[in-house]
Motif scaffolding. Structure first.
Motif, PDB file in Angstrom:
ATOM      1  N   SER A  40      -2.200   3.528   4.999  1.00  0.00           N
ATOM      2  CA  SER A  40      -0.874   3.380   5.594  1.00  0.00           C
ATOM      3  C   SER A  40       0.100   4.285   4.855  1.00  0.00           C
ATOM      4  O   SER A  40      -0.008   4.443   3.623  1.00  0.00           O
ATOM      5  CB  SER A  40      -0.405   1.921   5.494  1.00  0.00           C
ATOM      6  OG  SER A  40       0.962   1.790   5.850  1.00  0.00           O
ATOM      7  N   VAL A  41       1.017   4.884   5.594  1.00  0.00           N
ATOM      8  CA  VAL A  41       2.136   5.642   5.012  1.00  0.00           C
ATOM      9  C   VAL A  41       3.373   5.268   5.823  1.00  0.00           C
ATOM     10  O   VAL A  41       3.368   5.403   7.049  1.00  0.00           O
ATOM     11  CB  VAL A  41       1.902   7.166   5.071  1.00  0.00           C
ATOM     12  CG1 VAL A  41       3.094   7.913   4.477  1.00  0.00           C
ATOM     13  CG2 VAL A  41       0.612   7.552   4.339  1.00  0.00           C
ATOM     14  N   LYS A  42       4.417   4.774   5.135  1.00  0.00           N
ATOM     15  CA  LYS A  42       5.586   4.332   5.894  1.00  0.00           C
ATOM     16  C   LYS A  42       6.857   4.482   5.065  1.00  0.00           C
ATOM     17  O   LYS A  42       6.826   4.414   3.827  1.00  0.00           O
ATOM     18  CB  LYS A  42       5.419   2.882   6.341  1.00  0.00           C
ATOM     19  CG  LYS A  42       5.276   1.872   5.214  1.00  0.00           C
ATOM     20  CD  LYS A  42       4.946   0.487   5.764  1.00  0.00           C
ATOM     21  CE  LYS A  42       4.773  -0.532   4.659  1.00  0.00           C
ATOM     22  NZ  LYS A  42       4.357  -1.854   5.177  1.00  0.00           N
ATOM     23  N   ARG A  43       7.959   4.687   5.759  1.00  0.00           N
ATOM     24  CA  ARG A  43       9.273   4.737   5.136  1.00  0.00           C
ATOM     25  C   ARG A  43       9.807   3.311   4.992  1.00  0.00           C
ATOM     26  O   ARG A  43       9.646   2.470   5.890  1.00  0.00           O
ATOM     27  CB  ARG A  43      10.251   5.545   5.991  1.00  0.00           C
ATOM     28  CG  ARG A  43       9.908   7.017   6.103  1.00  0.00           C
ATOM     29  CD  ARG A  43      10.097   7.774   4.798  1.00  0.00           C
ATOM     30  NE  ARG A  43      11.520   7.898   4.430  1.00  0.00           N
ATOM     31  CZ  ARG A  43      11.958   8.430   3.283  1.00  0.00           C
ATOM     32  NH1 ARG A  43      11.075   8.873   2.397  1.00  0.00           N
ATOM     33  NH2 ARG A  43      13.249   8.523   3.030  1.00  0.00           N
ATOM     34  N   VAL A  44      10.414   3.034   3.859  1.00  0.00           N
ATOM     35  CA  VAL A  44      11.034   1.727   3.624  1.00  0.00           C
ATOM     36  C   VAL A  44      12.404   1.950   3.000  1.00  0.00           C
ATOM     37  O   VAL A  44      12.653   2.986   2.357  1.00  0.00           O
ATOM     38  CB  VAL A  44      10.165   0.837   2.700  1.00  0.00           C
ATOM     39  CG1 VAL A  44       8.805   0.579   3.305  1.00  0.00           C
ATOM     40  CG2 VAL A  44      10.034   1.447   1.314  1.00  0.00           C
ATOM     41  N   PRO A  45      13.297   0.999   3.150  1.00  0.00           N
ATOM     42  CA  PRO A  45      14.631   1.159   2.564  1.00  0.00           C
ATOM     43  C   PRO A  45      14.626   0.863   1.072  1.00  0.00           C
ATOM     44  O   PRO A  45      13.676   0.308   0.525  1.00  0.00           O
ATOM     45  CB  PRO A  45      15.452   0.113   3.321  1.00  0.00           C
ATOM     46  CG  PRO A  45      14.464  -0.955   3.675  1.00  0.00           C
ATOM     47  CD  PRO A  45      13.189  -0.228   3.969  1.00  0.00           C
ATOM     48  N   GLY A  46      15.714   1.227   0.423  1.00  0.00           N
ATOM     49  CA  GLY A  46      15.900   0.833  -0.967  1.00  0.00           C
ATOM     50  C   GLY A  46      15.960  -0.674  -1.100  1.00  0.00           C
ATOM     51  O   GLY A  46      16.356  -1.396  -0.174  1.00  0.00           O
ATOM     52  N   GLY A  47      15.531  -1.172  -2.263  1.00  0.00           N
ATOM     53  CA  GLY A  47      15.526  -2.608  -2.502  1.00  0.00           C
ATOM     54  C   GLY A  47      14.366  -3.352  -1.879  1.00  0.00           C
ATOM     55  O   GLY A  47      14.361  -4.583  -1.845  1.00  0.00           O
ATOM     56  N   HIS A  48      13.348  -2.605  -1.412  1.00  0.00           N
ATOM     57  CA  HIS A  48      12.190  -3.230  -0.761  1.00  0.00           C
ATOM     58  C   HIS A  48      11.162  -3.610  -1.832  1.00  0.00           C
ATOM     59  O   HIS A  48      10.749  -2.800  -2.648  1.00  0.00           O
ATOM     60  CB  HIS A  48      11.564  -2.241   0.219  1.00  0.00           C
ATOM     61  CG  HIS A  48      10.686  -2.866   1.266  1.00  0.00           C
ATOM     62  ND1 HIS A  48       9.530  -3.545   0.967  1.00  0.00           N
ATOM     63  CD2 HIS A  48      10.808  -2.923   2.632  1.00  0.00           C
ATOM     64  CE1 HIS A  48       8.975  -3.977   2.082  1.00  0.00           C
ATOM     65  NE2 HIS A  48       9.730  -3.618   3.112  1.00  0.00           N
ATOM     66  N   GLY A  49      10.729  -4.868  -1.813  1.00  0.00           N
ATOM     67  CA  GLY A  49       9.703  -5.297  -2.750  1.00  0.00           C
ATOM     68  C   GLY A  49       8.340  -4.733  -2.389  1.00  0.00           C
ATOM     69  O   GLY A  49       8.050  -4.474  -1.212  1.00  0.00           O
ATOM     70  N   VAL A  50       7.523  -4.550  -3.412  1.00  0.00           N
ATOM     71  CA  VAL A  50       6.199  -3.949  -3.223  1.00  0.00           C
ATOM     72  C   VAL A  50       5.150  -4.815  -3.901  1.00  0.00           C
ATOM     73  O   VAL A  50       5.208  -5.056  -5.114  1.00  0.00           O
ATOM     74  CB  VAL A  50       6.152  -2.522  -3.784  1.00  0.00           C
ATOM     75  CG1 VAL A  50       4.740  -1.951  -3.681  1.00  0.00           C
ATOM     76  CG2 VAL A  50       7.145  -1.619  -3.064  1.00  0.00           C
TER      77      VAL A  50
END
Length: 385
Positions: free
Chosen positions: A263-273
Motif C-alpha cells: 500500500s502507498v497512500k497520502r495521509v494528513p499531519g497528525g495521523h497515527g501509525v
C-alpha cells in the motif's frame, strides 16, 4: 551479483539466497585455514538460508564435512541425499542414536549417559558408531567437564576395543573468540590441548581435532588444528565486526530480504501509525506498507529503528512492527504498490545490511538472518551448473 527485480511478481516477499556468494565465501575461509579440513555449519536451516541448498553449495566448494546441531537436522541432510561426513552435537536422552548410527552420521558425546546410549544403539544396529567427544574448555554449555574427561575418554576407548564405537574426533567451542585478545582464548586453547593429551593417554587416535568457529577461523591460526567449523562467516556476515566487515575478510553477504509494497497512500499531519500510535506523522506525507512483520522474523524491537531501502533512500520503520507488516514514512517521495523495499542485503545498491539491522535492534547479525521464518520463500540464485 543479482541484477533486476528481486521478487517474482506472484510473491509478496523473498529472501534471495546467492549460492555463488556462499561458494566464494567457503573458498575465502578455506584460504584462511589452508592446512585444515572444512566443516560447513548448516544448523538452524543454514542460519535461515536453507539447509539442503546451502549444504550442497558448500560441498561443491570443497567442504569435507557438514555440521548440524540436532540429530534431526543431520538425518534430514542424509534423507536429502547429501553424502560424506556429517556431525551433529545437540543430544538429549532417548534421541535417535540408532538412526544416526545407521545413517553413518558422526555423533557427539559429552557425558557417560550419552556414551551408554550410543553404545546400546550401535549394538542394536550391529555396526560401530562414529563418535566425537566434546570437552567443555570454558564455555559452560555442552561438553564434559575437565574433571570428568579422563573417565569419559577411558570409557570411550573401552567401547572402541569392544568394537561398538570409533572415536573420530575430539572437539570444543570457544566462548569469546569474537572478542580479540580476550583472556579466555588462551585459557581455552590450553584446556583443549590438555584434553587432547589426556585423550591420547587413554589410547584414542581421533581423525580430527577441532576448536575454531568463524572468528577462530579468521583470527586464530593457532586454533585451526585438523579442522575449522565456520558458521555465520560462510553466509557472508563478519563474526568480528570490531575488526572489519565482510569485505575485509573476503566475504559477501548471501541473503537479501525484500518485499513488495502492499500500500502507498497520502495521509494528513497528525495521523497515527500502527499499534499504540508510537509514531504520528509530523505533517502531510506518504506512508508505504511493507508486508513483513514479526511473524516473518522482522524483530518487533526494530519498531522505530529498523532501516529499509525504499524509493532509493534509507527509511526507518515508522511505529510498531506488527505481526505481518510495518510502515515507513516516505515524506515527500513517491512510490507505488508493488515497488520493492529492501530490508537488508550485501549493500551494493545502498541497501542496509544485516549488521545495520543488528545495530538498530541491539543484537547480532546472526539473529537477524536466522530468525527469518519459513513464511518468506527462499529464492536461490547462482546455482552451480
Amino acid at each position: 551479483m543479482h541484477t533486476g527485480p528481486l521478487i517474482p511478481p506472484s510473491l509478496r516477499a523473498t529472501a534471495l539466497i546467492d549460492l555463488a556468494a556462499l561458494r566464494s565465501n567457503v573458498a575465502a575461509l578455506r584460504a584462511h585455514a589452508p592446512g585444515a579440513a572444512f566443516m560447513a555449519v548448516v544448523k538452524a536451516d543454514a542460519y535461515g538460508h536453507g539447509m539442503v541448498e546451502c549444504a550442497r553449495a558448500a560441498r561443491q566448494a570443497g567442504a569435507e564435512w557438514l555440521g548440524a546441531a540436532t540429530p534431526q537436522e543431520a538425518l534430514a541432510l542424509r534423507e536429502a541425499g547429501l553424502p560424506g561426513r556429517i556431525l551433529c552435537w545437540l543430544w538429549t536422552p532417548g534421541g535417535p542414536w540408532r538412526e544416526c548410527v545407521e545413517a553413518g552420521i558422526d555423533v557427539t558425546v559429552s557425558a557417560r549417559w550419552a556414551l551408554d546410549e550410543v553404545v546400546a544403539a550401535a549394538r542394536a544396529a550391529d555396526r560401530p558408531a562414529r563418535v566425537q567427544l566434546k570437552i567443555d574448555t570454558g564455555l559452560g554449555r555442552n561438553g564434559a567437564q575437565p574433571a570428568d574427561w579422563p573417565d569419559l575418554t577411558r570409557a570411550a576407548r573401552a567401547a572402541e576395543r569392544e568394537g561398538t564405537v570409533r572415536v573420530t574426533g575430539v572437539w570444543s567451542h570457544f566462548s569469546c573468540a569474537d572478542e580479540p585478545d580476550h583472556p579466555s582464548i588462551a585459557r581455552e586453547l590450553t584446556a583443549f590441548r590438555t584434553a587432547l593429551a589426556q585423550a591420547a593417554d587413554a589410547g584414542l587416535e581421533p581423525e580430527v581435532r577441532h576448536l575454531a568457529n568463524s572468528p577462530g577461523t579468521l583470527t586464530l591460526p593457532e586454533a585451526h588444528f585438523d579442522m575449522v567449523r565456520p558458521g555465520v562467516a560462510m553466509y557472508g556476515i563478519s563474526p568480528v565486526p570490531r575488526l572489519g566487515g565482510p569485505a575485509d575478510f573476503g566475504l559477501r553477504p548471501v541473503m537479501t530480504l525484500a518485499a513488495r509494497l502492499a500500500s502507498v497512500k497520502r495521509v494528513p499531519g497528525g495521523h497515527g501509525v500502527s499499534y499504540g500510535h508510537l509514531y504520528v506523522t509530523p505533517g502531510e506525507t506518504t506512508l508505504a506498507l511493507v508486508p513483513l512483520g514479526y511473524a516473518d522474523g522482522v524483530p518487533r524491537h526494530a519498531s522505530g529503528t529498523g532501516p529499509v531501502l525504499v524509493a532509493g533512500k534509507w527509511r526507518t520503520v515508522a511505529g510498531r512492527v506488527a505481526m505481518d507488516q510495518f510502515v515507513v514514512d516516505l515524506g515527500g517521495d513517491g512510490a507505488a504498490p508493488g515497488d520493492e523495499a529492501v530490508l537488508f542485503g550485501p549493500g551494493d545498491a545502498g541497501e542496509p545490511t544485516a549488521e545495520d539491522w543488528a545495530r538498530a535492534c541491539g543484537t547480532i547479525a546472526y539473529e537477524i538472518v536466522t530468525r527469518i521464518g519459513a513464511r518468506v520463500p527462499r529464492v536461490y540464485s547462482g546455482e552451480a551448473a
